[in-house]
Every structure is written in structure tokens, then in C-alpha cells.
Design a protein around this motif. Structure first.
Motif, PDB file in Angstrom:
ATOM      1  N   MET A 224      13.387  15.926  87.351  1.00  0.00           N
ATOM      2  CA  MET A 224      14.039  15.548  88.743  1.00  0.00           C
ATOM      3  C   MET A 224      14.468  16.609  89.491  1.00  0.00           C
ATOM      4  O   MET A 224      14.517  16.242  90.727  1.00  0.00           O
ATOM      5  CB  MET A 224      15.226  14.530  88.228  1.00  0.00           C
ATOM      6  CG  MET A 224      14.964  13.362  87.370  1.00  0.00           C
ATOM      7  SD  MET A 224      16.213  12.361  87.017  1.00  0.00           S
ATOM      8  CE  MET A 224      17.098  11.817  88.561  1.00  0.00           C
ATOM      9  N   ALA A 225      14.726  17.771  89.093  1.00  0.00           N
ATOM     10  CA  ALA A 225      15.076  18.777  90.092  1.00  0.00           C
ATOM     11  C   ALA A 225      13.806  19.270  90.659  1.00  0.00           C
ATOM     12  O   ALA A 225      13.800  19.701  91.980  1.00  0.00           O
ATOM     13  CB  ALA A 225      15.520  19.916  89.144  1.00  0.00           C
ATOM     14  N   ILE A 301      13.512  31.353  79.113  1.00  0.00           N
ATOM     15  CA  ILE A 301      13.580  30.267  79.986  1.00  0.00           C
ATOM     16  C   ILE A 301      14.312  30.747  81.328  1.00  0.00           C
ATOM     17  O   ILE A 301      14.797  29.899  82.004  1.00  0.00           O
ATOM     18  CB  ILE A 301      14.128  28.794  79.529  1.00  0.00           C
ATOM     19  CG1 ILE A 301      15.701  29.118  78.743  1.00  0.00           C
ATOM     20  CG2 ILE A 301      13.156  28.311  78.509  1.00  0.00           C
ATOM     21  CD1 ILE A 301      16.413  28.105  78.474  1.00  0.00           C
ATOM     22  N   SER A 302      14.497  32.043  81.376  1.00  0.00           N
ATOM     23  CA  SER A 302      15.227  32.498  82.526  1.00  0.00           C
ATOM     24  C   SER A 302      14.723  32.024  83.881  1.00  0.00           C
ATOM     25  O   SER A 302      15.764  31.887  84.872  1.00  0.00           O
ATOM     26  CB  SER A 302      15.258  34.176  82.506  1.00  0.00           C
ATOM     27  OG  SER A 302      14.143  34.642  82.462  1.00  0.00           O
ATOM     28  N   ARG A 303      13.253  32.029  84.213  1.00  0.00           N
ATOM     29  CA  ARG A 303      12.762  31.379  85.185  1.00  0.00           C
ATOM     30  C   ARG A 303      13.074  30.121  85.377  1.00  0.00           C
ATOM     31  O   ARG A 303      13.270  29.818  86.570  1.00  0.00           O
ATOM     32  CB  ARG A 303      11.293  31.625  85.450  1.00  0.00           C
ATOM     33  CG  ARG A 303      10.484  31.279  86.588  1.00  0.00           C
ATOM     34  CD  ARG A 303       8.941  31.577  86.532  1.00  0.00           C
ATOM     35  NE  ARG A 303       8.543  32.971  86.436  1.00  0.00           N
ATOM     36  CZ  ARG A 303       7.339  33.533  86.405  1.00  0.00           C
ATOM     37  NH1 ARG A 303       6.546  32.705  86.331  1.00  0.00           N
ATOM     38  NH2 ARG A 303       7.260  34.729  86.341  1.00  0.00           N
ATOM     39  N   LEU A 304      12.972  29.355  84.681  1.00  0.00           N
ATOM     40  CA  LEU A 304      13.425  27.827  84.787  1.00  0.00           C
ATOM     41  C   LEU A 304      15.014  27.824  85.385  1.00  0.00           C
ATOM     42  O   LEU A 304      15.100  26.904  86.155  1.00  0.00           O
ATOM     43  CB  LEU A 304      13.364  27.196  83.325  1.00  0.00           C
ATOM     44  CG  LEU A 304      13.931  25.746  83.300  1.00  0.00           C
ATOM     45  CD1 LEU A 304      13.128  24.616  84.109  1.00  0.00           C
ATOM     46  CD2 LEU A 304      14.269  25.318  81.907  1.00  0.00           C
ATOM     47  N   GLY A 309      17.606  25.490  88.512  1.00  0.00           N
ATOM     48  CA  GLY A 309      18.951  25.458  88.362  1.00  0.00           C
ATOM     49  C   GLY A 309      19.519  24.593  87.147  1.00  0.00           C
ATOM     50  O   GLY A 309      20.485  24.288  87.238  1.00  0.00           O
ATOM     51  N   VAL A 310      18.666  24.438  86.291  1.00  0.00           N
ATOM     52  CA  VAL A 310      18.886  23.769  84.993  1.00  0.00           C
ATOM     53  C   VAL A 310      19.029  24.646  83.658  1.00  0.00           C
ATOM     54  O   VAL A 310      18.105  25.304  83.562  1.00  0.00           O
ATOM     55  CB  VAL A 310      17.636  22.740  84.989  1.00  0.00           C
ATOM     56  CG1 VAL A 310      18.076  21.925  83.561  1.00  0.00           C
ATOM     57  CG2 VAL A 310      17.597  21.637  86.040  1.00  0.00           C
TER      58      VAL A 310
END
Length: 328
Positions: A224-225, A301-304, A309-310
Motif C-alpha cells: 500500500m505504501a 531490509i534497511s532500504r525498505l 517508511g515501513v
């Protein structure tokens, strides 16, 4: 439907597809449609996420996409949740795995529109990684060890070569509550709960196979983001994911924790109060599953977190929420 943005969920009757439709319907922002491959869509799902338009589509041939064009129109966002995702099934029937997991007919259909205003959000897998180290980054070489991973990597390559706008999400094991219309496949936390609930029955779990399982509601939030960034145009201001007016994004989507199968079982046992002595650690190499399985495909998952912003929840918190929801 003028003015409202359109979102199509491909594979909407699957596990993630159903949870995603619930999330999208709850947002009240979009006109919704989904594809299914069964004779009729599940009535309980349609009722729960209505208004929604179901379409029967054969992803292998593309039959059914023209009906979407005619009565729904060009979607602003297409989320492809459809896959043959059981690794052993892919190993046994590689042709079927390729025909379903490489979305050629879907990409061809999107290419039939006269503009590139659609974003394809595609669910890939952590199994594109070889599994020889911890916390893979998106730029690490993808060397899948089984047919499932190979077909999913081929899908990524096909999308990158043929789509102007995409968000490829390399997901780990997705877990969470059962769906509105119950899926047939075994759900990981519910399966662990069921086998540990047989008092006195010792169960083996691998202590040397690591993943970053992701809670299904976090997975929905990620999709959704990406959808909101595309529709609002806010992706234009993020150099990591945009080039001019395009979104071209590849992200690891795992949970907050790297856990072994053994640690997953221990979390369920703690929450449910099961005897921990029921859990027997064994090596993954001691069992022949008929398919190679990568040892450690935990993901960074740092790029995510930076781009969308999740921040996915802790594994044990997700397990607790799963069990509470199913027992409610």
C-alpha cells in the motif's frame, strides 16, 4: 469510476491476495478488481471487500485480460500475488512453474495500453539468494538453488526488461491469520501450533535454516505504501526509486528478525505455553525434502525502511497477533 484510481490484484484469492484486498478495501481510496483461476470467486471474499469486480483469468495463456480492459479499464496499479510457490511442486513440474511464475501474459497485457501509466508491484522471493551468508542486500548476486527461485528470478528479469514502472518485492515467508475464504495450503504458524499441541509428541525443527519471516499485515502495508507513492507522485522526489517519471524499485521485504525454523517453533511454544522439550533441533541436511533449500537467506531490509517508511514488526509480536486473531 471517473477520478478514482484503479487497483487490480492478480491472484486475489490466494493468501496474500485476500489480506491485500481487505487492506485496500478498508482504505476506501480505490476502485478494486481481482483475478482468480477458479470457476467462481469465493462469495465470502467478494462480500467482505465489496465493491470489487472479480475476473477469471488464466495467467498461462492470458485468457481473461481483455475482459478487464473492457469493463474495468487500465489499472493504475497491478499487484501480482499469483505464483506456484511450493518449491517441491516447482521442482516436479518446471514447465508449470515457469508458465505461472514468469508473468509473460500479464506483462504483455500491460504493454497493450498506449501509455506506461500502470505500476506493476510484483511479489518475488528471498529464494533468489543462494543462502550462503546472512542478511543479503538487494545488490548481492542472485544465485537460486532450486526451480522455484530460478523461476522467480526469471520473472524479475522479464519485468525489468519489459516494464517501465515496477516495484519488485523479495518477500520472505509470509505468516499471519487465516484468510476470509480459508486457503488450502498449510500456514506456518498455525502448522507449528497444531503439531506442538499434540501433547507428548516430539517434533523436529531445523536449527540451521534461517529466514526473516514477515507478518502479512506488514506485507500489505509495504504494498500500500508503494501504491500510494506511485498514485500521489511522491516517488518522483526519491532518487533511490525514480528516474524522471518512472518508478523502478527492487526491495527486500522481510521481518525484523533473522530466525531459524527452531526459533520459530520456540516462539509459538512460549506464547502458547507448550512444553519446550517437545521441540527437537535437527539439521536441515538430515532430511531429504525432494528439493534443495537455501540455508540462510535472511535479508537486510534497511532500504525498505528508508524508501517506503515501513518498519516490520518483531517476529514474536507477529506470532502473538496471529494466534490471537485466529482464536478470536
Amino acid at each position: 469510476m471517473a477520478g478514482r484510481k484503479r487497483v487490480l490484484v492478480v491472484g486475489g484469492t490466494g493468501y496474500l491476495g485476500q489480506h491485500l484486498l481487505q487492506g485496500l478495501a478498508g482504505a476506501l481510496l480505490y476502485d478494486l478488481a481481482f483475478t482468480h483461476n477458479r470457476p467462481i470467486p469465493p462469495p465470502d471474499l467478494v462480500a467482505a471487500v465489496s465493491p470489487v469486480i472479480p475476473f477469471r483469468v488464466d495467467l498461462r495463456t492470458g485468457d481473461g485480460f481483455d475482459a478487464i480492459s473492457s469493463s474495468f479499464g487500465q489499472p493504475d496499479v497491478v499487484v501480482n500475488c499469483a505464483a506456484l510457490s511450493v518449491p517441491r511442486a516447482c521442482e516436479m513440474d518446471p514447465a508449470a512453474a515457469v508458465s505461472i511464475n514468469v508473468p509473460s501474459s500479464l506483462v504483455n497485457w500491460l504493454s497493450s495500453f498506449n501509455n506506461s501509466n500502470s505500476l506493476l508491484v510484483h511479489l518475488s522471493t528471498d529464494q533468489v539468494y543462494e543462502g550462503v551468508k546472512s542478511f543479503y542486500k538487494e545488490e548481492d548476486e542472485a544465485v537460486p538453488v532450486n526451480m522455484y527461485g530460478k523461476t522467480k528470478l526469471a520473472a524479475e528479469q522479464h519485468i525489468i526488461a519489459h516494464c517501465s514502472n515496477y516495484a519488485i518485492l523479495r518477500s520472505s515467508i509470509i505468516y499471519g491469520p487465516q484468510t476470509i475464504s480459508p486457503v488450502e495450503k498449510s500456514l506456518p504458524i498455525q502448522w507449528i501450533d497444531s503439531v506442538l499441541n499434540k501433547q507428548g509428541h516430539e517434533v523436529e525443527f531445523f536449527h540451521d535454516e534461517f529466514r526473516c519471516p514477515v507478518y502479512v499485515k506488514d506485507m500489505v502495508d509495504v504494498i500500500m505504501a508503494a501504491t500510494k507513492k506511485w498514485i500521489s507522485g511522491s516517488h518522483l522526489y526519491l532518487p533511490l526509486i525514480s528516474d524522471g517519471k518512472q518508478m523502478q524499485l527492487l526491495l527486500n521485504v522481510g521481518g525484523a528478525n533473522r530466525v531459524s525454523r527452531l526459533q520459530m517453533a520456540e516462539s509459538v511454544a512460549r506464547i502458547k505455553g507448550y512444553n519446550p522439550s517437545l521441540i527437537k533441533p535437527v539439521s536441515a541436511s538430515s532430511v531429504d525434502r525432494g528439493v534443495r533449500s537455501p540455508s540462510d537467506i535472511s535479508m537486510d531490509i534497511s532500504r525498505l525502511i528508508q524508501v517506503l517508511g515501513v518498519s516490520p514488526c518483531l517476529f514474536e509480536d507477529g506470532v502473538r497477533s496471529t494466534l490471537e486473531a485466529d482464536n478470536a
